[in-house]
Scaffold this active site. Structure first.
Site, PDB file in Angstrom:
ATOM      1  N   SER A 249      12.346  40.893 -36.885  1.00 36.19           N
ATOM      2  CA  SER A 249      11.459  40.017 -36.340  1.00 36.19           C
ATOM      3  C   SER A 249      11.602  39.826 -34.974  1.00 36.19           C
ATOM      4  CB  SER A 249      11.293  38.623 -37.076  1.00 36.19           C
ATOM      5  OG  SER A 249      10.415  37.840 -36.602  1.00 36.19           O
TER       6      SER A 249
ATOM      7  N   HIS B  15       4.485  35.311 -39.785  1.00 37.28           N
ATOM      8  CA  HIS B  15       4.136  36.713 -40.236  1.00 37.28           C
ATOM      9  C   HIS B  15       3.156  36.688 -41.494  1.00 37.28           C
ATOM     10  CE1 HIS B  15       7.137  38.556 -37.787  1.00 37.28           C
ATOM     11  NE2 HIS B  15       7.809  37.805 -38.071  1.00 37.28           N
TER      12      HIS B  15
END
Length: 379
Positions: free
Chosen positions: A87, A190
């Protein structure tokens, strides 16, 4: 061959990077100027509550990852052949690859953290002990349709993300087959709840001129190395897309990357790596490996020219790319399909791909060859 892995949000702790701030004063001074506050004070202050606030967490981790990388380059003879980050950690990987400068990456991370922290309230939870197919079936059966899979960390460690009330409601159902661990986050990262932030951040990314990576970087969105010219596009998508972490690691293991080193605070990625390696040895990623082999076969043919692809295009005049896209939207790995020729019920063991650039195919469990999608019928 060695890969460097950069951690993301969740790896932060008070005192991180304490050994490096005074060693690299120019980088620290640049960070302070961009952020408007002392990055050293934020990271090393006693129980600074800001460190768990997304707006501050992301710049802090990015900076400490960069400092750790600088230190490693000074003290180690090992040079990485490939880079990846979880990420937020992907920005550290892109910095290490030369695609962006330290300051450019920090400014992007600062704006990313601000946009994500201002997104609608949401929640996340780690599900330990169940795979994505089991989780998706439970969520679908209980009509928890607003929950998305945020992180494919390991085959048996999945992070879900969505509205607070839906995440809370899912606990009773998912706890029956796995460990349910709520995560300390203020948003549904996300997931589709980040779509607005993703669009706004995509506009921000247009102002940054990305260079080609000097060292290959694996993208979270695809689980494959970045292609030239796609960095801004995929970073914009990443905000609201799943992190395909175990896909990325298995890709490297299958590519014979035999040393993966965590670069940054904590050991979250190292612990996940140990789990993925055990799962890999146990044959839990045969479906992914089948997909890699199909892609490699297609790539080898493409490298010799498009003659076969052109012939197949005449045989398969349907828009094969759209067919593959629709198939993967509707069919998950492990779903049941029927072979038209004899009515046999089978299960998929890979996503559909375009073989030779035009032939839509998929691998099925129990078979080593591929099947054309036209041979199969969805149950």
């Amino acid at each position: 061959m060695t890969a460097y892995m950069f951690p993301g949000q969740g790896s932060q702790f008070s005192g991180m990077g304490a050994d490096y701030f005074d060693k690299y004063p120019e980088l620290v001074e640049e960070a302070d100027e961009i952020l408007g506050y002392s990055i050293k004070a934020l990271c090393t202050g006693q129980n600074d509550a800001r460190l768990d606030n997304t707006e501050f967490t992301q710049p802090a981790l990015y900076t400490v990852n960069a400092l750790t990388y600088m230190e490693l380059m000074q003290t180690s003879d090992v040079q990485p052949e490939v880079l990846l980050g979880h990420s937020l950690g992907e920005y550290s990987a892109l910095y290490a690859s030369g695609a962006i400068s330290f300051g450019e990456g920090l400014e992007l991370v600062r704006q990313r953290g601000l946009l994500m922290s201002n997104s609608p309230e949401g929640a996340m939870a780690a599900i330990i002990g169940a795979n994505e197919q089991e989780i998706e079936e439970i969520l679908k059966r209980n009509e928890l349709t607003q929950i998305d899979i945020a992180n494919y960390n390991c085959r048996t460690q999945i992070v879900i993300s969505g509205p607070v009330e839906q995440i809370k409601a899912s606990e009773a159902h998912l706890s029956e087959c796995a460990n349910f661990i709520p995560l300390r986050t203020s948003g549904a990262f996300h997931s589709r709840q980040m779509l607005k932030a993703s669009r706004l951040f995509s506009d921000v990314l247009l102002s940054c001129e990305f260079k080609d990576c000097k060292i290959p970087v694996i993208a979270n969105v695809t689980g494959r190395p970045y292609e030239s010219g796609r960095v801004a596009e995929l970073l914009g998508q990443q905000v609201a897309s799943s992190v395909h972490w175990y896909h990325s690691i298995v890709y490297l293991l299958h590519s014979r990357i035999n040393s993966l080193v965590e670069v940054g605070p904590g050991d979250v990625l190292s612990r996940m790596l140990s789990t993925i390696q055990r799962e890999y040895k146990a044959g839990m990623f045969d479906d992914l490996i089948a997909t890699f082999e199909l892609e490699q076969c297609a790539s080898e043919v493409d490298s010799r020219g498009n003659e076969i692809g052109n012939i197949l295009s005449e045989i398969h005049p349907v828009n094969s790319a759209d067919l593959v896209q629709r198939w993967n939207m509707d069919i998950s790995v492990g779903d049941k399909v029927v072979r038209r020729s004899d009515g046999e019920m089978l299960r998929t063991r890979s996503e559909a791909i375009l073989l030779f650039g035009s032939k839509p195919v998929v691998y099925l469990r129990g078979y080593k060859g591929y099947f054309d999608l036209s041979e199969l019928e969805v149950v």
